[in-house]
Design a protein around this motif. Sequence first.
Motif, PDB file in Angstrom:
ATOM      1  N   ILE A 128       0.871  -1.185   0.000  1.00 53.15           N
ATOM      2  CA  ILE A 128       0.000   0.000   0.000  1.00 53.15           C
ATOM      3  C   ILE A 128       0.902   1.227   0.000  1.00 53.15           C
ATOM      4  O   ILE A 128       1.825   1.321   0.819  1.00 53.15           O
ATOM      5  CB  ILE A 128      -0.929  -0.031   1.229  1.00 53.15           C
ATOM      6  CG1 ILE A 128      -1.837  -1.261   1.137  1.00 53.15           C
ATOM      7  CG2 ILE A 128      -1.745   1.250   1.330  1.00 53.15           C
ATOM      8  CD1 ILE A 128      -2.833  -1.409   2.248  1.00 53.15           C
ATOM      9  N   THR A 129       0.667   2.138  -0.935  1.00 51.96           N
ATOM     10  CA  THR A 129       1.614   3.244  -1.126  1.00 51.96           C
ATOM     11  C   THR A 129       0.965   4.615  -0.870  1.00 51.96           C
ATOM     12  O   THR A 129      -0.242   4.775  -1.027  1.00 51.96           O
ATOM     13  CB  THR A 129       2.200   3.183  -2.555  1.00 51.96           C
ATOM     14  OG1 THR A 129       1.122   3.179  -3.494  1.00 51.96           O
ATOM     15  CG2 THR A 129       3.037   1.943  -2.752  1.00 51.96           C
TER      16      THR A 129
ATOM     17  N   SER B 117       0.411   8.986  -0.988  1.00 53.35           N
ATOM     18  CA  SER B 117       0.212  10.016  -2.013  1.00 53.35           C
ATOM     19  C   SER B 117       1.434  10.924  -2.121  1.00 53.35           C
ATOM     20  O   SER B 117       1.601  11.623  -3.109  1.00 53.35           O
ATOM     21  CB  SER B 117      -1.018  10.857  -1.667  1.00 53.35           C
ATOM     22  OG  SER B 117      -0.848  11.435  -0.388  1.00 53.35           O
TER      23      SER B 117
ATOM     24  N   HIS C  59      -2.467   4.893  -3.213  1.00 58.89           N
ATOM     25  CA  HIS C  59      -3.365   5.922  -2.668  1.00 58.89           C
ATOM     26  C   HIS C  59      -4.304   6.377  -3.784  1.00 58.89           C
ATOM     27  O   HIS C  59      -3.846   6.712  -4.887  1.00 58.89           O
ATOM     28  CB  HIS C  59      -2.537   7.099  -2.160  1.00 58.89           C
ATOM     29  CG  HIS C  59      -3.308   8.019  -1.270  1.00 58.89           C
ATOM     30  ND1 HIS C  59      -4.381   8.761  -1.724  1.00 58.89           N
ATOM     31  CD2 HIS C  59      -3.182   8.305   0.040  1.00 58.89           C
ATOM     32  CE1 HIS C  59      -4.867   9.469  -0.718  1.00 58.89           C
ATOM     33  NE2 HIS C  59      -4.158   9.207   0.367  1.00 58.89           N
TER      34      HIS C  59
ATOM     35  N   MET D  43     -10.878   1.280  -0.552  1.00 58.13           N
ATOM     36  CA  MET D  43     -10.706   0.512   0.686  1.00 58.13           C
ATOM     37  C   MET D  43     -11.109  -0.945   0.453  1.00 58.13           C
ATOM     38  O   MET D  43     -10.517  -1.857   1.018  1.00 58.13           O
ATOM     39  CB  MET D  43     -11.554   1.108   1.812  1.00 58.13           C
ATOM     40  CG  MET D  43     -10.962   2.351   2.400  1.00 58.13           C
ATOM     41  SD  MET D  43      -9.281   2.111   2.962  1.00 58.13           S
ATOM     42  CE  MET D  43      -9.470   2.493   4.642  1.00 58.13           C
TER      43      MET D  43
ATOM     44  N   GLY E 106       2.766   4.694   4.796  1.00 61.23           N
ATOM     45  CA  GLY E 106       1.766   5.757   4.938  1.00 61.23           C
ATOM     46  C   GLY E 106       1.610   6.187   6.387  1.00 61.23           C
ATOM     47  O   GLY E 106       2.511   5.982   7.206  1.00 61.23           O
ATOM     48  N   GLY E 107       0.471   6.743   6.682  1.00 66.12           N
ATOM     49  CA  GLY E 107       0.216   7.264   8.020  1.00 66.12           C
ATOM     50  C   GLY E 107      -0.187   6.165   9.004  1.00 66.12           C
ATOM     51  O   GLY E 107      -0.174   4.978   8.683  1.00 66.12           O
TER      52      GLY E 107
ATOM     53  N   VAL F 102      -3.117   3.205   8.131  1.00 59.07           N
ATOM     54  CA  VAL F 102      -2.816   2.057   7.281  1.00 59.07           C
ATOM     55  C   VAL F 102      -1.877   1.081   7.995  1.00 59.07           C
ATOM     56  O   VAL F 102      -2.019  -0.144   7.852  1.00 59.07           O
ATOM     57  CB  VAL F 102      -2.273   2.500   5.907  1.00 59.07           C
ATOM     58  CG1 VAL F 102      -0.942   3.198   6.006  1.00 59.07           C
ATOM     59  CG2 VAL F 102      -2.172   1.326   4.973  1.00 59.07           C
TER      60      VAL F 102
ATOM     61  N   ALA G 101       5.583   1.011   7.616  1.00 58.89           N
ATOM     62  CA  ALA G 101       6.412   2.211   7.507  1.00 58.89           C
ATOM     63  C   ALA G 101       5.487   3.397   7.751  1.00 58.89           C
ATOM     64  O   ALA G 101       4.711   3.773   6.872  1.00 58.89           O
ATOM     65  CB  ALA G 101       7.062   2.278   6.133  1.00 58.89           C
ATOM     66  N   GLY G 102       5.528   3.937   8.949  1.00 58.45           N
ATOM     67  CA  GLY G 102       4.501   4.892   9.361  1.00 58.45           C
ATOM     68  C   GLY G 102       4.949   6.346   9.388  1.00 58.45           C
ATOM     69  O   GLY G 102       5.990   6.719   8.838  1.00 58.45           O
ATOM     70  N   ALA G 103       4.141   7.141  10.047  1.00 51.02           N
ATOM     71  CA  ALA G 103       4.330   8.600  10.097  1.00 51.02           C
ATOM     72  C   ALA G 103       5.511   8.983  10.981  1.00 51.02           C
ATOM     73  O   ALA G 103       5.940   8.230  11.853  1.00 51.02           O
ATOM     74  CB  ALA G 103       3.065   9.243  10.635  1.00 51.02           C
TER      75      ALA G 103
ATOM     76  N   CYS H  85       8.713  12.069   4.701  1.00 51.24           N
ATOM     77  CA  CYS H  85       8.464  11.757   6.118  1.00 51.24           C
ATOM     78  C   CYS H  85       9.689  12.012   6.982  1.00 51.24           C
ATOM     79  O   CYS H  85       9.578  12.153   8.189  1.00 51.24           O
ATOM     80  CB  CYS H  85       8.014  10.312   6.260  1.00 51.24           C
ATOM     81  SG  CYS H  85       9.119   9.150   5.436  1.00 51.24           S
TER      82      CYS H  85
ATOM     83  N   GLU I 236       2.258  16.786  12.358  1.00 49.36           N
ATOM     84  CA  GLU I 236       3.084  16.441  11.191  1.00 49.36           C
ATOM     85  C   GLU I 236       2.520  17.220   9.997  1.00 49.36           C
ATOM     86  O   GLU I 236       1.522  16.816   9.385  1.00 49.36           O
ATOM     87  CB  GLU I 236       3.034  14.933  10.908  1.00 49.36           C
ATOM     88  CG  GLU I 236       3.992  14.516   9.813  1.00 49.36           C
ATOM     89  CD  GLU I 236       3.720  13.126   9.230  1.00 49.36           C
ATOM     90  OE1 GLU I 236       2.591  12.600   9.355  1.00 49.36           O
ATOM     91  OE2 GLU I 236       4.650  12.567   8.625  1.00 49.36           O
TER      92      GLU I 236
ATOM     93  N   HIS J  88      10.822   7.598  14.190  1.00 47.02           N
ATOM     94  CA  HIS J  88      11.030   7.691  12.749  1.00 47.02           C
ATOM     95  C   HIS J  88      12.370   8.362  12.434  1.00 47.02           C
ATOM     96  O   HIS J  88      13.342   7.673  12.132  1.00 47.02           O
ATOM     97  CB  HIS J  88       9.862   8.452  12.113  1.00 47.02           C
ATOM     98  CG  HIS J  88       9.796   8.345  10.631  1.00 47.02           C
ATOM     99  ND1 HIS J  88      10.789   8.811   9.815  1.00 47.02           N
ATOM    100  CD2 HIS J  88       8.858   7.817   9.813  1.00 47.02           C
ATOM    101  CE1 HIS J  88      10.479   8.564   8.553  1.00 47.02           C
ATOM    102  NE2 HIS J  88       9.310   7.956   8.520  1.00 47.02           N
TER     103      HIS J  88
ATOM    104  N   ILE K   9      10.419   3.323   5.097  1.00 52.41           N
ATOM    105  CA  ILE K   9      11.238   3.307   6.313  1.00 52.41           C
ATOM    106  C   ILE K   9      10.393   2.740   7.442  1.00 52.41           C
ATOM    107  O   ILE K   9       9.448   3.377   7.918  1.00 52.41           O
ATOM    108  CB  ILE K   9      11.715   4.744   6.644  1.00 52.41           C
ATOM    109  CG1 ILE K   9      12.551   5.283   5.485  1.00 52.41           C
ATOM    110  CG2 ILE K   9      12.505   4.768   7.946  1.00 52.41           C
ATOM    111  CD1 ILE K   9      12.525   6.789   5.372  1.00 52.41           C
TER     112      ILE K   9
END
Length: 467
Positions: free
Chosen positions: A137-138, A140, A166, A202, A221-222, A225, A239-241, A273, A362, A392, A438
């Motif tokens: 899942i990628t 934007s 996205h 979704m 993503g955030g 997800v 790989a989050g916010a 990010c 953020e 992060h 990341i």
Amino acid sequence: MKIDEKQIGEIVKSVLANVQGQSSITESARTYQGVFETMSEALAAVEKAYKEFRSYTVEQREKMIAKIRKFTLAEAEEMAKLGVSETGMGRVSDKIIKHQLVANKTPGTEDLSPSVMTGDNGLTLVEMAPYGVIGSITPSTNPSETVICNSIGMIAGGNAVVFNPHPNACKTANYAIDLVNRAILEAGGPENLVVSVSHPTMESSNEMMKSPIVKMLVATGGPGVVRALLSSGKKAIGAGAGNPPVIVDETANIKKAAKDIVAGASFDNNLPCIAEKECFAVDSIASELIAGMQEAGAYLIKGKQIDDLVKLALVEKDGKYSINKDWVGKDAGKFLEKLGIQSDARLIICETNALHPFVQVEMMMPILAVVRVNDIDDAIEKAVAAEHGNRHSAHIHSKNVDNLTKFARAVETTIFVKNAPSYAGIGAGGEGYTTFTIAGPTGEGLTAAHSFTRQRRCVMVDGLHIV
Ligand code: NAD
């Protein structure tokens, strides 16, 4: 030319859609290789491709990756323009650099290294095997960059990929998926090794996550997800916010720190990010730092201008602030214009306190709050709080080894950059490979081919131990 039943069906559907004035779905499905109308079709195609791919050699994987790199470099500008025009976010010139970075510094099969144990009982070999079909899942914010970076790493690991991009950036992501497939085909690889849907939703995301064909999930993503993937019951990389703070202490080269921070925080309008998102400056050098930032191309706003910018960039509900999505990744000049200022500055700076929403949220906008602090301990305490435990990225400008070490230990981030712009942390001007995924929450760190493999042990007893 022979036409099979499926092709006839597609032609009929396309004609009907055109007649009914809704040609876009079938058009993009037809135009882009690997992009299907439904997730079920995408899954069936990628399953078939993966079975074929299993018989390919590592050398063949490398040939495909070399072509993906070549095509990415050739079409970097096209993808950069498409990304900016579709999402309305970021800067074309910076996005070109991001694509070049992905093409040149994403590791390929050289990242896979088997390990060996030998002794009196023989030889044991541990190899890095593919997971199979990976669901990705990628975001934007780096739509084509993430598709290409993940594709290189996942293919290097011997996997196939199904993407659910996205929805607001799916044209750009699907362009990149098409590019990857074109490169694979030109290198003699299988059709549909990387797939996607023309209109991700979704529902398509859920279908992908639940499909037994998909053996591993990767979310870039955030927090939403990442949470969804981690509760999927499958092996997942999250790989989050982030909300990366940057500290400047009194020992730093202040002029260079100012220049580096402006460069990092304004890069692609602060979409990355890893970008500096708030700055803590020791009081004794704060004014000099701010002057240096202005010299390096930042525009300083004060008083009511800051309040007006808050109203523009953020949304307030019950005392809580969140970003105004319409303003994410916009040029600094556009914000300034709304404040009645004509300027082509790349970054807006302002002095605030540590609890200001520009510090705590953020932002992903070219706006950097600078907070005066008493000393390094005060800076670290406030910076750690602003990072919100995302683990992060965090950055510092200092020549004091004790201060560098103290902050690194306290903040516990995946990326920690000293005395350079934040992007040095992903290999742009710093040593090391690049990635656009990341994984802080699940701990893989800067993902690469090795992250997308499973270890398999092969044991030979009483043989092949030759000493
Ligand atoms: P986003 O979270 O809005 O969307 C990311 C992807 O997740 C999209 O494809 C979206 O459709 C999907 N999604 C969102 N909620 C979901 C859910 N509950 N279930 C399934 N899918 C869901 O992020 P964005 O605005 O596109 O990107 C910016 C965010 O991503 C920032 O928070 C940034 O820090 C983060 N980011 C992290 C990395 C990293 O490597 N750690 C890289 C890029 C972006």
